[in-house]
Design an enzyme around this catalytic site. Structure first.
Site, short mmCIF file in Angstrom:
data_model
loop_
_atom_site.label_atom_id
_atom_site.label_comp_id
_atom_site.label_asym_id
_atom_site.label_seq_id
_atom_site.Cartn_x
_atom_site.Cartn_y
_atom_site.Cartn_z
N THR B 48 28.65 15.23 -17.27
CA THR B 48 28.18 14.31 -18.24
C THR B 48 28.96 13.24 -17.93
OG1 THR B 48 29.86 14.85 -19.98
CG2 THR B 48 27.87 16.20 -19.85
N CYS B 49 29.00 11.92 -18.77
CA CYS B 49 29.67 10.91 -18.63
C CYS B 49 31.09 11.18 -18.90
CB CYS B 49 29.01 9.80 -19.40
SG CYS B 49 29.03 10.13 -21.06
N ASN B 50 31.57 12.23 -19.70
CA ASN B 50 32.91 12.38 -19.81
C ASN B 50 33.53 13.79 -19.04
OD1 ASN B 50 33.72 10.04 -21.41
ND2 ASN B 50 32.29 11.08 -23.05
N ARG B 51 32.75 14.25 -18.52
CA ARG B 51 33.25 15.52 -17.74
C ARG B 51 32.17 16.19 -16.86
NH1 ARG B 51 34.94 19.13 -21.35
NH2 ARG B 51 34.80 17.82 -22.91
N GLN B 114 25.32 15.44 -28.28
CA GLN B 114 24.54 15.64 -27.14
C GLN B 114 24.95 16.76 -26.21
OE1 GLN B 114 24.86 11.70 -25.56
NE2 GLN B 114 23.06 11.05 -26.28
N GLN B 118 23.04 19.12 -23.26
CA GLN B 118 23.43 19.09 -22.18
C GLN B 118 24.04 20.28 -21.38
OE1 GLN B 118 26.42 15.86 -22.92
NE2 GLN B 118 25.30 14.15 -22.16
N GLY B 189 21.73 -6.52 -25.61
CA GLY B 189 22.93 -5.91 -24.74
C GLY B 189 22.87 -4.48 -25.14
N GLU B 190 24.07 -3.73 -24.76
CA GLU B 190 24.19 -2.22 -24.90
C GLU B 190 24.05 -1.77 -26.30
OE1 GLU B 190 27.59 -0.47 -22.97
OE2 GLU B 190 26.98 1.61 -23.73
N GLY B 192 22.78 -3.52 -29.09
CA GLY B 192 21.61 -3.84 -29.73
C GLY B 192 20.54 -2.77 -29.31
#
Lengths: 274, 426
Positions: B48-51, B114, B118, B189-190, B192
């Protein structure tokens, strides 16, 4: 039977205190156990209250509406019963504490001061009077609940405006839902008050020779009824919403309390029986 | 149990490294093929984005953590990643770590919603590529169970912990039914974009987007079924919306108090929520004083986020208890795997003796007594073996002391020469 009734009279406020206790615990702790058990306890409290009211009616051979403390116990039941139905219908469980506490107060006062009333005035034995009082009490329960929801609306409104996200923010349903609940309770209260007034108008000439439509209690009730009528019409026809509507409901409730206090304890009226 | 795992995550590596080692589905599939070929009989890869984590049952006992790390390090040699960036787990600690991951307590955002999904996806990829064997299936079933229990039995995932989601949570405290409301999101932007998606997920009745670059708003609007209005005309449309979320990078205010006052008048003072999640702010903060206006900026939303984060942290001990229960349950099952063949060998051994002796003597009995003899001898064997069987199962299922189980099995085998007998038979 009388001794059983006396025991029930002692136990009943304990039931209400226990119920409000578990609602209080749940408000602060929000556990699934207390959330489920509080509803069960409220149901048993109401069941016991029904038993008590039936027993009282049988024991004294008249419905418990002949003195102010009998009225209080019926009012305690009506408020909690109305809330119970609302909780079942909406599954909103966070507001019970603020409504059942009203029943606790009424029932505690009733249990302390209630007397064994075996002799009642002939005028109080009419069936029409029974319907009149019952619909009036349920009507007042409706506007009481409406005012409580209105009051909770104002607290939550202020908390959100001031960025205070505490327990009230956590436990209450949305502002819109509180407004809806207040509105529905007010409609029910208004309809039942209307019924009480109509029955009263029919019954009045039959029961009293010296009645007057300018009686303080009648004027007070008419004012409350009118205020709620204007408030509900403004919402339904005029598109009023939000704070304005709930403030109307709270003012109506305060007027109802003031009117009851003045007409019952200060003014002389043919309409004062106790 | 020889489950081995390595993990590079937010505890050990900065975001650049985590990003570098993030594997997409195709990369995971390729890596599975390599790991199957060289190291593991079965396993699983979570990225994932963190691991990014690799779990596996080694084919050989000599497999080291470095062997596994090498597969990831070699993919990004330019980052010069060293072994210290990896957390290393073996056996019980590997299972424990996976349970912590699936339940969300090891996430950067504690109670992350999430991660359970995942983890399931990662398992599905393993399953699809014959990398999830008998043991891994059971490990991941248990991990998913721990994750689900954490979600349902605790408040680890309750409340918003991002500003965008806090805005939506606050809106839900004002309006009962978002399906009947209309919302305008300004700025694509991200932040919003996330806010717009949250509103869509919550079933907002009518969603409108506005952005300085119209094309960007149009592209997102098509993706999430929203309308678009020109950025220059937002104040003209303001009265149409119950909710306005603004997240632009504009240097000055884009919605002024007078604009809002005019809009609320047109709306007959119907409640309007203004969420200003831009820095610097987009909406005049003085609008908060208008009746019927609920104005909130990023600071007020941050209060909600902080409160929810604290509440989630307070739930961690409850989740750890669940993990402990699931660990005990899993290792009870695992230990029973070891005990079952031992019990079977013991029973077979006694049954063989019984059958052999009965065979020798069977002709001395009448036809009727032969059946009785069978029943009687079987009952004796069962009675003799009942207590040792129960004791062995009890020791294994307690999951407390694997050594004790192994010693008991060893003594039994040695005393009865069970293995020797098997070998003799061969």
């Amino acid at each position: 039977m009388i001794s059983t009734l006396h025991i029930c009279n002692l136990i009943l406020p304990l039931f209400y205190w226990a119920t409000v206790g578990i609602y209080l615990y749940d408000f602060f702790n929000d556990s699934s156990f207390s959330s489920n058990s509080k509803r069960v306890l409220l149901f048993h409290t109401l069941l016991f209250h029904v038993f008590y009211l039936i027993l009282r009616t049988i024991a004294f051979d008249h419905p418990p509406i002949t003195n102010v403390f009998e009225i209080f116990t019926v009012l305690a039941f009506a408020v909690s019963f109305a809330y119970f139905i609302l909780e079942l219908e909406t599954d909103i469980r966070g507001t019970g504490l603020f409504i059942i506490i009203i029943s606790v107060i009424f029932q505690t006062i009733s249990s302390i001061f209630i007397q064994d009333e075996t002799v009642v005035k002939e005028v109080l034995r009419s069936n029409l009077l029974g319907s009149h009082v019952l619909s009036a009490l349920l009507g007042y329960s409706g506007i009481t609940i409406s005012a409580v929801y209105g009051f909770l609306y104002l607290i939550l409104y202020k908390e959100i405006k001031l960025n205070k996200f505490g327990l009230i923010f956590e436990r209450m349903p949305s502002l819109e839902k509180l407004e809806q609940l207040s509105f529905y309770a007010a409609i029910i209260g208004f309809i039942l008050l209307s019924v009480a007034i109509i029955i009263g108008i029919i019954w009045l000439p039959r029961a009293f020779k010296d009645y007057s439509y300018l009686d303080p209690k009648l004027i007070g009730t008419a004012l409350v009824w009118l205020l709620y009528g204007i408030g509900l019409a403004s919402k339904i026809l005029g598109g009023w919403h939000g704070k304005r509507v709930v403030i109307f409901s709270i003012i109506g409730f305060l007027l109802a309390i003031a009117s009851t206090l003045v007409t019952n304890f200060l003014a002389k009226s043919f309409h004062s029986f106790y | 149990m020889n489950l081995i795992a390595v993990s590079i995550n937010h505890h050990t590596a900065p975001v650049e490294l985590r990003e570098a080692l993030h594997l997409n589905r195709e990369e995971i599939i390729d890596l599975i093929a390599e790991l199957k070929k060289e190291l593991f009989s079965e396993g699983l890869i979570i990225s994932t984005c963190n691991r990014t984590e690799i779990y596996g049952i080694p084919k050989e006992n000599k497999t080291t953590y470095a062997d596994i790390e090498k597969f990831l390090i070699d993919k990004k040699p330019e980052f010069n990643i060293n072994s210290e960036r990896f957390q290393k787990f073996f056996s019980c600690s590997a299972v424990n770590h996976l349970f912590k991951v699936s339940s969300g307590i090891d996430s950067l955002l504690i109670g992350d919603n999430q991660i359970l999904g995942q983890t399931k996806e990662a398992f599905q990829v393993s399953e699809d590529h014959d990398f999830a064997g008998f043991l891994m299936r059971r490990v991941f079933d248990a991990a998913i169970k721990a994750g689900k229990r954490a979600k349902t039995e605790t408040q680890i995932s309750d409340g918003a912990i991002t500003v965008s989601y806090a805005a939506v949570q606050l809106i839900e405290k004002i309006f009962a039914n978002l399906g009947k409301k209309s919302a305008l999101v300004i700025g694509m932007g991200e932040t919003g974009e996330i806010a717009a998606k949250h509103l869509r997920d919550k079933g907002i009745g009518k969603l409108t987007l506005a952005n300085r670059t119209l094309a960007k708003a149009t592209a997102l609007a098509e993706a999430i079924s929203a309308n678009v209005i020109p950025f220059a005309e937002i104040n003209d449309y303001l009265h149409d919306f119950d909710i306005v979320i603004s997240a632009t990078s504009a240097p000055d205010l884009i919605i002024k108090k007078d604009d809002v006052a005019a809009a609320i008048k047109k709306r007959n003072h119907s409640a309007t929520v203004l969420m200003d999640i831009a820095v610097p702010r987009d909406i005049d903060p003085e609008t908060r004083n208008l009746d019927g206006i609920f104005y909130h900026d990023i600071d007020s939303l941050q209060i909600i986020v902080d409160q929810n984060l604290k509440r989630r942290k307070d739930e961690i001990p409850k989740v750890q208890n669940i993990i402990m229960e699931e660990l005990v349950a899993f290792f009870s099952w695992y230990n029973s795997l070891e005990i079952t063949p031992a019990i079977k060998s013991l029973r077979d051994f006694f049954e063989d003796i019984r059958a052999e002796e009965v065979d020798k003597q069977i002709n001395r009995f009448s036809q009727e007594d032969q059946e009785k003899l069978e029943i009687l001898t079987k009952r004796i064997i069962n009675k003799i073996l009942h207590h040792p069987t129960v004791e062995l199962k009890k020791t294994a299922e307690s999951g407390v002391n694997n050594n004790e189980t192994a010693i008991k099995i060893g003594i039994l085998k040695e005393l009865f020469g069970i293995e020797n007998k098997t070998e003799d038979k061969r």
